[in-house]
Design an enzyme around this catalytic site. Structure first.
Site: not given
Length: 144
Positions: A62-63
């Site tokens: 995920h970012g």
């Protein structure tokens, strides 16, 4: 609308390394309209800071916190790697990409981690032959 649909599940995939696997997870989210291309860079950046491998054959890329503006809507991508992909010391057999808006992020991350902490769930995901099977396993345990 379900966050997880068959077009966001890839079965029987291969990747040279964790970076390719993360890019693949991000590309699915981008193609589905959940993120901009910038988010994929942030997913790779996050991996540099701390591995997204969470154990039990699972990675959840995920970012970074700074990537929120690149998320257009909440979505999940799932990739099954029967041969596994090296994430440092361990191999990931399932890579689940997450792009979540607002407070949904921790909720989704937690529920995926809980599902996949169960050995039989991970085994079922690894043995699944179709995208529908994968979705059934994940949705039976999550409020997607």
């Amino acid at each position: 609308m379900s966050m997880l649909t068959t077009d966001k599940v890839i079965m029987n995939a291969t990747a040279q390394d964790k970076y390719e696997a993360i890019r693949m997870a991000g590309q699915i989210l981008k193609d589905a309209g959940h993120i901009t291309a910038d988010y994929i860079d942030k997913m790779l950046e996050r991996e540099e800071i701390v591995s997204t491998y969470v154990g039990n054959g699972l990675a959840i890329p995920h970012g970074t916190k700074e990537s929120k503006s690149a998320i257009l809507s909440t979505g999940i991508s799932v990739i099954q790697f029967p041969q596994g992909v090296d994430f440092g010391e361990e191999k990931a057999y399932m890579v689940i990409g997450i792009a979540a808006q607002g407070g949904e992020h921790m909720e989704i991350l937690t529920s995926i981690a809980v599902i996949c902490a169960e050995e039989e769930n991970m085994e079922a995901l690894r043995q699944a032959k179709t995208a529908e099977e994968v979705i059934t396993i994940l949705e039976s345990e999550m409020e997607l």
